[in-house]
Design an enzyme around this catalytic site. Structure first.
Site, mmCIF file in Angstrom:
data_model
loop_
_atom_site.group_PDB
_atom_site.id
_atom_site.type_symbol
_atom_site.label_atom_id
_atom_site.label_comp_id
_atom_site.label_asym_id
_atom_site.label_seq_id
_atom_site.Cartn_x
_atom_site.Cartn_y
_atom_site.Cartn_z
ATOM 1 N N TRP A 1 0.831 -1.209 0.000
ATOM 2 C CA TRP A 1 0.000 0.000 0.000
ATOM 3 C C TRP A 1 0.870 1.266 0.000
ATOM 4 O O TRP A 1 0.552 2.244 0.692
ATOM 5 C CB TRP A 1 -0.933 0.042 1.208
ATOM 6 C CG TRP A 1 -1.856 -1.121 1.317
ATOM 7 C CD1 TRP A 1 -2.838 -1.496 0.451
ATOM 8 C CD2 TRP A 1 -1.889 -2.091 2.387
ATOM 9 N NE1 TRP A 1 -3.474 -2.633 0.904
ATOM 10 C CE2 TRP A 1 -2.919 -3.019 2.092
ATOM 11 C CE3 TRP A 1 -1.166 -2.252 3.565
ATOM 12 C CZ2 TRP A 1 -3.220 -4.075 2.913
ATOM 13 C CZ3 TRP A 1 -1.458 -3.312 4.389
ATOM 14 C CH2 TRP A 1 -2.470 -4.204 4.070
ATOM 15 N N ASP B 1 2.519 12.013 13.558
ATOM 16 C CA ASP B 1 1.714 13.121 14.073
ATOM 17 C C ASP B 1 1.646 14.259 13.067
ATOM 18 O O ASP B 1 0.577 14.821 12.796
ATOM 19 C CB ASP B 1 2.296 13.626 15.400
ATOM 20 C CG ASP B 1 2.164 12.603 16.520
ATOM 21 O OD1 ASP B 1 3.035 12.579 17.405
ATOM 22 O OD2 ASP B 1 1.183 11.829 16.498
ATOM 23 N N GLU C 1 2.277 14.000 9.869
ATOM 24 C CA GLU C 1 1.574 13.483 8.697
ATOM 25 C C GLU C 1 0.075 13.648 8.856
ATOM 26 O O GLU C 1 -0.625 14.062 7.922
ATOM 27 C CB GLU C 1 1.922 12.012 8.493
ATOM 28 C CG GLU C 1 1.112 11.305 7.426
ATOM 29 C CD GLU C 1 1.333 9.792 7.420
ATOM 30 O OE1 GLU C 1 0.450 9.073 6.928
ATOM 31 O OE2 GLU C 1 2.386 9.337 7.913
ATOM 32 N N ARG C 2 -0.434 13.341 10.034
ATOM 33 C CA ARG C 2 -1.884 13.414 10.262
ATOM 34 C C ARG C 2 -2.402 14.832 10.087
ATOM 35 O O ARG C 2 -3.458 15.041 9.483
ATOM 36 C CB ARG C 2 -2.222 12.885 11.646
ATOM 37 C CG ARG C 2 -2.010 11.380 11.801
ATOM 38 C CD ARG C 2 -2.432 10.879 13.178
ATOM 39 N NE ARG C 2 -2.132 9.460 13.305
ATOM 40 C CZ ARG C 2 -1.195 8.944 14.099
ATOM 41 N NH1 ARG C 2 -0.469 9.737 14.868
ATOM 42 N NH2 ARG C 2 -0.976 7.644 14.138
#
Length: 870
Positions: A643, A727, A729-730
């Site tokens: 993925w 963190d 990235e979110r």
């Protein structure tokens, strides 16, 4: 299990045949599961070659078939290949025992390569207790006239290349198949295929079996036409006439040729890969040569251009590696290269060179048909009866010879008498494939132009974005407006096409640039990714010394939001590149690593990616099984990742692996992987429900060698790198759901005020007003939360629960808003002429990508539990 040739004796093998590169032996020894049903292919070397350093590598044919051919030819029509270990003593004994069986002209030139320590075991297609017929079809198509010169256009576009070559060789006294035309064999028309088989048989008979296009093996023995009765069933009369055997031969092969996809596949590959003809390819080579000479300020008095495929001081033309072949096939199969075959760009020269080499592989391959025997009436097609062989990669050095041969063939044919035009009225009326190709190449070009000149949008110029409520400063609003304008002009017009074709928007330059040895600035093809780079969007959080903007995560989130409103998939790939890869290298890399990698990534000349997840390690990412073993000078990685966004197109990847598996999360290390590293490869991209065009695939590490210099951060401290990156990235990716909500809301608001029912806009109905109100509220509530958390990150307060909460809430609302938007459009929301379905599919990714909604909720709850414990 290791297979060793020394487990057999030389007399256990029977000499079968040989070509320019290999000698083939069939196993005839006592029962042995390692060798039964196999042939042995040994590489050759010229007699003048002195055996040098032992070559312990696998034969490149094996890897070439596994990584390239199996993706182009149905695997059921390919032989099984396996590596076999060789010793010098065993090879010497094979030469002693079998050399006398070889043709004298071959013995005078070459022998088994004594330096090689590995050969190939392949499925024995001719040596068993059956009838095997080998056909070498040759050229399947006529070239497009557009790349041909005035002197050759009429002849080459109407005359079979193989037939012209046969005519030339016939005049030189060689035995050739003068009556056989491969265009008949590849036509798909039963009568013409039958005609081709008759002509092949006749040429085989008249030449006493010496022509190269047809060979017949019975019980492992190559037979002559005088032995043709051996091909028959036992109940056939041995005195059966040659003409009757000819009929049985044709009837038996017809269904195998017409009912299997082999001929169609080979024809398509030849035609698509050789899109320029050797003339067009040579012309493109000279254009690039000229540009390089000018850039090096080389005057016209210098030596003439080197021939095609020959390296010079200013343009190299190296032999393609298996890694490069794999990447080439990635591009070829992506259906997204966006190449204009009518006007080939010089920047794509390397791609066209490799394409021509691969087309030559399919022009020179053979097909073997296995039958119990010839029998009356058509044969029934059975699995394993039709196999394509001789699919070796061709050498770059042969391009020069092919160009010379092409000129020689055409000149000889034009000068000769009694031209044989292979294209008659029947072919003109039935060759729909040629017409389709011409239409396709024209359409590709028109489609590219059309997507570039489409109006930005049909929406009203009034934006529903509330700048006052968003709380942007003047500078922040100016930044956002610039990105929105760019996204709506450069990205939005391409969004539907990217989704429809599943096309990565940077493939034409980011992947194909590597196929050009030197950069030509004045011929540079600037694609979307490089436009991102020129805008500075790929290095928003990167220091200016590396060409970054030196801004923070709030600006990065604004950019992610604006790009997502134009195309969710483009924005996702952008986020994976600019945050997951670039930001991690900037935060944790050494000065050497930053200097080496960041400039190209920030400029957009290379694509970045990050790889954490595996098939068995998604939410539980620290359970990863990709291992990194310490070796001299670096590490050897084995395993896979799954993925992985941008995986098929990335040049630089941040990859996490277990360097101390027994230490769990404390034994993880981050590495910087280059796409060209030996042992690294990518599987075909995944066909996703949404975010199409944001390419995703599996990464494969097979003894991938990584130098110590590419360790990112400290050894066994990769979990800290990983978690801190998650963190950030979110919060940056939270801009994705915001942009998708904005796109859905803008689309719905315009539609309900344009669409009329019962004499008035449906937006004036109270139920529809309620939907618009709910959508607007969800959008702005989400935006306020995301913006607040992003600003906190810039202040140095990175809250794990709020980073998780921001993407949790915005994602949930994005799906709800997209569904309501679809409802606002009624039936039109469910058709692909409108973007609402794409927006819904793209928003659904964020419920499972970058962490699932369930994991985000778990993180928030766990953070509070930890706080209460204290």
């Amino acid at each position: 299990m290791t297979v060793r040739a020394s487990d057999s004796l030389p007399h256990h093998w029977k000499y079968i045949s040989e070509g320019g590169a290999t000698i083939v032996f069939s196993y005839v020894g006592p029962p042995n599961p390692q060798f039964d049903g196999n042939v042995l292919r040994l590489r050759k070397a010229t007699l003048s070659t002195t055996p040098g350093i032992q070559d312990d590598t696998d034969d490149p044919l094996i890897e070439f078939q596994q990584k390239c051919m199996e993706r182009l030819i149905p695997s059921e029509h390919l032989p099984r290949l396996e590596s076999v270990h060789l010793t010098r003593d065993w090879l010497d004994s094979m030469i002693t025992f079998h050399d006398a069986e070889r043709p004298a002209e071959r013995r005078a030139k070459d022998q088994v390569d004594l330096a090689r320590r590995k050969g190939v075991l392949a499925t024995d297609l001719v040596g068993g207790d059956w009838l095997a017929i080998e056909i070498k079809p040759k050229w399947a198509f006529l070239p497009l006239p557009i790349h041909l010169s005035d002197a050759t256009r009429d002849v080459k576009s109407q005359t079979c290349r193989f037939c012209m070559h046969s005519a030339m060789k016939s005049k030189m006294g060689e035995a050739v198949s003068l009556g056989y035309c491969p265009l008949d064999l590849f036509s798909g028309n039963k009568d013409r295929v039958q005609k081709a088989l008759y002509n092949l048989w006749d040429a085989w008979s008249e030449s006493n079996g010496t022509v190269n296009n047809l060979k017949v093996f019975v019980h492992g023995q190559k037979i002559l036409p005088s032995q043709a009765s051996l091909m028959l069933l036992n109940n056939f009369n041995a005195e059966t006439s040659h003409s009757a055997i000819r009929e049985a031969f044709t009837e038996s092969l017809l269904p195998l040729l017409l009912e299997t996809p082999v001929l169609r596949t080979i024809a398509t590959l030849q035609r698509e890969l050789d899109s320029l003809d050797i003339e067009g390819l040579s012309k493109l080579w000279r254009v690039v040569q000229s540009a390089h000479r000018q850039s090096f300020r080389i005057d016209d008095s210098s030596p003439p251009f080197p021939p095609i495929g020959v390296s010079s001081a200013y343009l190299t033309s190296t032999e393609p590696t298996i890694t490069e072949w794999t990447k080439f096939v990635d591009v070829y199969l992506s259906s997204s290269a966006g190449l204009d075959y009518r006007n080939p760009a010089p920047v794509n020269l390397r791609f066209y060179l490799l394409a021509y080499l691969l087309s030559a592989t399919f022009k020179d391959c053979s097909i073997i048909f296995r039958l119990d025997s010839l029998q009356p009436g058509p044969a029934k097609v059975k699995p394993g009866q039709v196999t394509v062989i001789d699919l070796d990669p061709k050498s770059m050095a042969r391009l020069r010879k092919w160009e010379e041969l092409d000129r020689e063939i055409i000149n000889a044919y034009i000068a000769g008498e009694g031209r044989k035009l292979a294209v008659n009225q029947t072919l003109r009326s039935s060759s729909s494939e040629m017409s389709a190709l011409r239409f396709l190449t024209k359409n590709v070009r028109n489609r590219q132009i059309r997507t570039m000149v489409l109006p930005v949008t049909s929406r009203r110029t009034v934006s529903t974005y509330n700048n006052d409520v968003a709380g942007l400063s003047e500078d922040e609003a100016e930044f956002r407006n610039a990105v929105v304008d760019f996204a709506q002009k450069e990205v939005a017009p391409r969004a539907a096409e990217i989704d429809k074709t599943n096309t990565f928007p940077a493939v034409s330059i980011a992947l194909l640039r590597r196929y050009l040895p030197l950069t030509i600035d004045d011929l540079k093809l600037q694609d979307l990714w490089e436009k991102f780079g020129s805008m500075g969007l790929l290095g928003i959080t990167v220091a200016s010394k590396y060409n970054g903007l030196s801004l923070g995560y709030f600006h990065h989130t604004l950019a992610m939001e604006a790009l997502s409103a134009a195309s969710g998939s483009v924005a996702l790939s952008y986020g994976a590149h600019s945050n997951l890869c670039v930001n991690q290298i900037h935060r944790h890399g050494t000065e050497e690593q930053k200097a080496k990698y960041l400039t190209d990534l920030v400029n957009g000349t290379k694509v970045g990616s990050l790889a954490m997840s595996e098939v068995g390690s998604g939410s539980d990412v620290v359970s990863m099984r990709l291992t990194a073993e310490r070796v001299q000078g670096g590490w050897k990685l084995n395993g896979s990742k799954f993925w992985i966004t941008n995986g098929p197109v990335a040049s630089t990847l941040v990859v996490y692996a277990k360097t101390a598996p027994d230490m769990g999360s404390k034994g993880i290390t981050a590495f910087i992987i280059e796409k060209d590293f030996e042992g690294f490869s990518t599987s075909p991209k995944l066909d996703k429900f949404g975010m199409r065009g944001s390419d995703t695939c599996e990464l494969v590490f097979d003894n991938c060698e990584v130098p110590d210099a590419n360790v990112l951060g400290q050894i066994n401290k990769g979990a800290a790198v990983l978690m801190s990156g998650l963190d950030l990235e979110r919060i940056v990716l939270s801009g994705g759901p915001l942009g998708l909500m904005q796109a859905a809301f803008d689309e719905a608001v315009e539609y309900v005020h344009d669409r009329k029912q019962f004499g008035q806009p449906v937006g004036t109905f109270q139920l529809m007003q309620a939907k618009i109100a709910d959508m607007y509220t969800k959008l702005n509530a989400s935006r306020s939360y995301v913006y607040a958390v992003a600003r906190a990150c810039d202040r140095g307060t990175v809250s794990r629960r709020d980073c998780a909460g921001a993407i949790l809430y915005s994602t949930e609302k994005a799906v709800e808003v997209a569904l309501e938007g679809m409802q606002c459009l009624g039936g039109n929301g469910y058709i692909n002429d409108y973007p609402m379905g794409r927006i819904l599919r793209d928003s659904r990714l964020y419920t499972v990508g970058a962490g699932t909604q369930e994991i985000r909720r778990m993180l928030i709850g766990r953070e509070f539990n930890e706080q209460l414990k204290q």
